[in-house]
Write a protein that holds these residues in place. Structure first.
Motif, mmCIF file in Angstrom:
data_model
loop_
_atom_site.group_PDB
_atom_site.id
_atom_site.type_symbol
_atom_site.label_atom_id
_atom_site.label_comp_id
_atom_site.label_asym_id
_atom_site.label_seq_id
_atom_site.Cartn_x
_atom_site.Cartn_y
_atom_site.Cartn_z
ATOM 1 N N ARG A 1 -102.887 -99.639 27.458
ATOM 2 C CA ARG A 1 -102.411 -99.676 28.846
ATOM 3 C C ARG A 1 -100.891 -99.544 28.937
ATOM 4 N NH1 ARG A 1 -102.959 -104.465 30.606
ATOM 5 N NH2 ARG A 1 -103.570 -105.433 28.638
ATOM 6 N N THR A 2 -100.363 -98.609 28.157
ATOM 7 C CA THR A 2 -98.934 -98.350 28.246
ATOM 8 C C THR A 2 -98.696 -96.995 28.903
ATOM 9 O OG1 THR A 2 -96.876 -98.023 27.002
ATOM 10 C CG2 THR A 2 -98.906 -97.356 25.906
ATOM 11 N N ALA A 3 -97.702 -96.970 29.774
ATOM 12 C CA ALA A 3 -97.354 -95.724 30.462
ATOM 13 C C ALA A 3 -96.222 -94.993 29.747
ATOM 14 C CB ALA A 3 -96.946 -96.030 31.903
ATOM 15 N N GLU A 4 -95.813 -95.482 28.580
ATOM 16 C CA GLU A 4 -94.709 -94.884 27.830
ATOM 17 C C GLU A 4 -95.255 -94.073 26.655
ATOM 18 O OE1 GLU A 4 -90.950 -97.272 27.432
ATOM 19 O OE2 GLU A 4 -92.380 -98.917 27.691
ATOM 20 N N PRO A 5 -95.253 -92.754 26.760
ATOM 21 C CA PRO A 5 -95.782 -91.927 25.664
ATOM 22 C C PRO A 5 -95.095 -92.175 24.328
ATOM 23 C CG PRO A 5 -95.513 -90.615 27.645
ATOM 24 C CD PRO A 5 -94.864 -91.939 27.924
ATOM 25 N N ARG A 6 -93.786 -92.460 24.335
ATOM 26 C CA ARG A 6 -93.099 -92.646 23.047
ATOM 27 C C ARG A 6 -93.573 -93.913 22.345
ATOM 28 N NH1 ARG A 6 -87.897 -95.655 22.830
ATOM 29 N NH2 ARG A 6 -87.806 -96.996 24.664
ATOM 30 N N VAL A 7 -94.002 -94.918 23.106
ATOM 31 C CA VAL A 7 -94.552 -96.126 22.493
ATOM 32 C C VAL A 7 -95.871 -95.795 21.809
ATOM 33 C CG1 VAL A 7 -95.468 -98.435 22.929
ATOM 34 C CG2 VAL A 7 -93.409 -97.654 24.129
ATOM 35 N N ALA A 8 -96.753 -95.099 22.518
ATOM 36 C CA ALA A 8 -98.035 -94.708 21.936
ATOM 37 C C ALA A 8 -97.837 -93.769 20.759
ATOM 38 C CB ALA A 8 -98.907 -94.053 23.004
ATOM 39 N N ALA A 9 -96.845 -92.878 20.845
ATOM 40 C CA ALA A 9 -96.566 -91.954 19.748
ATOM 41 C C ALA A 9 -96.104 -92.707 18.506
ATOM 42 C CB ALA A 9 -95.510 -90.938 20.173
#
Length: 249
Positions: free
Chosen positions: A64-72
């Motif tokens: 549930r994160t809206a930050e792609p760089r975190v998921a990346a």
């Protein structure tokens, strides 16, 4: 010990250490999966259907994160942990490592580990640090870092920190298993390999090692996930921006 077609010696280690091979006759289904070579080559271009981009989207949705760089960042750390674990585990148990060329590894991003990675040919290589660096760091982590930085703007230092953390974690788990099963020979080989790997300039600067303990000099950004916090080896003692009272409570 020679490598066997199914890398069976890795199975008792479980989790990140197991690598499925197509020796059991899973060829047709696995053949439809993208290779990691294809994944790295097309990631930076933004081409649709890229496996890593799909993995990043899956992780973003699950956490549930809206930050792609975190998921990346988290996707890269997970893949690095898989590759280091297989390579280090093979070198310590067999004294050999399978060739893990990106073109030989196929990735099912929707499957849970250890069913997400498939090796299509088991080709034995020397189980030394130089081979592990070529097999994992140069063949996978360098092109992946370049592609993730280009597409998601993830800092290089963070990604190398993830790589160091993943390697330290693999070495720590392998040491724990080896000592629990009376395999001091495996523990000693693993420790020697990890020491030599961390001597590489790209890994040496990622953190401080004391025995099997590791304290990294960067953060993977997990604290930015809703409900997340800092990892055990994080450079932070509490999430940035939190007060000591909030962090302890």
């Amino acid at each position: 010990m020679d490598l066997d077609p199914q890398l069976a010696a890795l199975h008792p280690l479980g989790g990140f250490f197991v690598l499925r091979t197509t020796a059991a006759g899973n060829g047709p289904a696995v053949a439809a999966l993208p290779t990691l070579a294809q994944t790295y080559e097309t990631l930076a271009s933004g081409a649709p259907g890229n496996a890593m981009a799909s993995r990043v989207a899956v992780i973003a949705d699950r956490l549930r994160t809206a930050e792609p760089r975190v998921a990346a960042s988290l996707a890269q750390q997970g893949l690095a942990a898989r590759l280091w674990s297989v390579a280090l585990g093979s070198a310590a148990l067999y004294g050999r490592v399978p060739g893990l060329e990106p073109r030989l590894l196929r990735w099912d991003v929707s499957a849970p580990l250890p069913d997400e990675l498939w090796l299509t040919a088991v080709r034995p290589l020397p189980g030394n640090a130089a081979t592990l660096l070529d097999t994992v760091l140069h063949a996978h982590l360098e092109p992946l870092r370049e592609a993730l930085t280009s597409r998601y703007g993830v800092a290089s230092g963070m990604l190398w920190g993830n790589a160091g953390s993943a390697l330290a974690g693999a070495a720590r788990e392998l040491d724990r298993w080896a000592r629990a099963h009376g395999r001091t020979d495996v523990a000693e080989r693993s420790a020697a390999l990890a020491r030599d790997l961390f001597a590489h300039p790209l890994l040496r600067a990622t953190g401080t090692r004391t025995g099997t303990a590791f304290r990294r000099r960067s953060c993977c950004l997990y604290y930015r996930v809703p409900g997340g916090g800092v990892c055990g080896d994080c450079c932070f003692t509490r999430p940035p921006g939190s007060s000591p009272r909030a962090a302890s409570g």
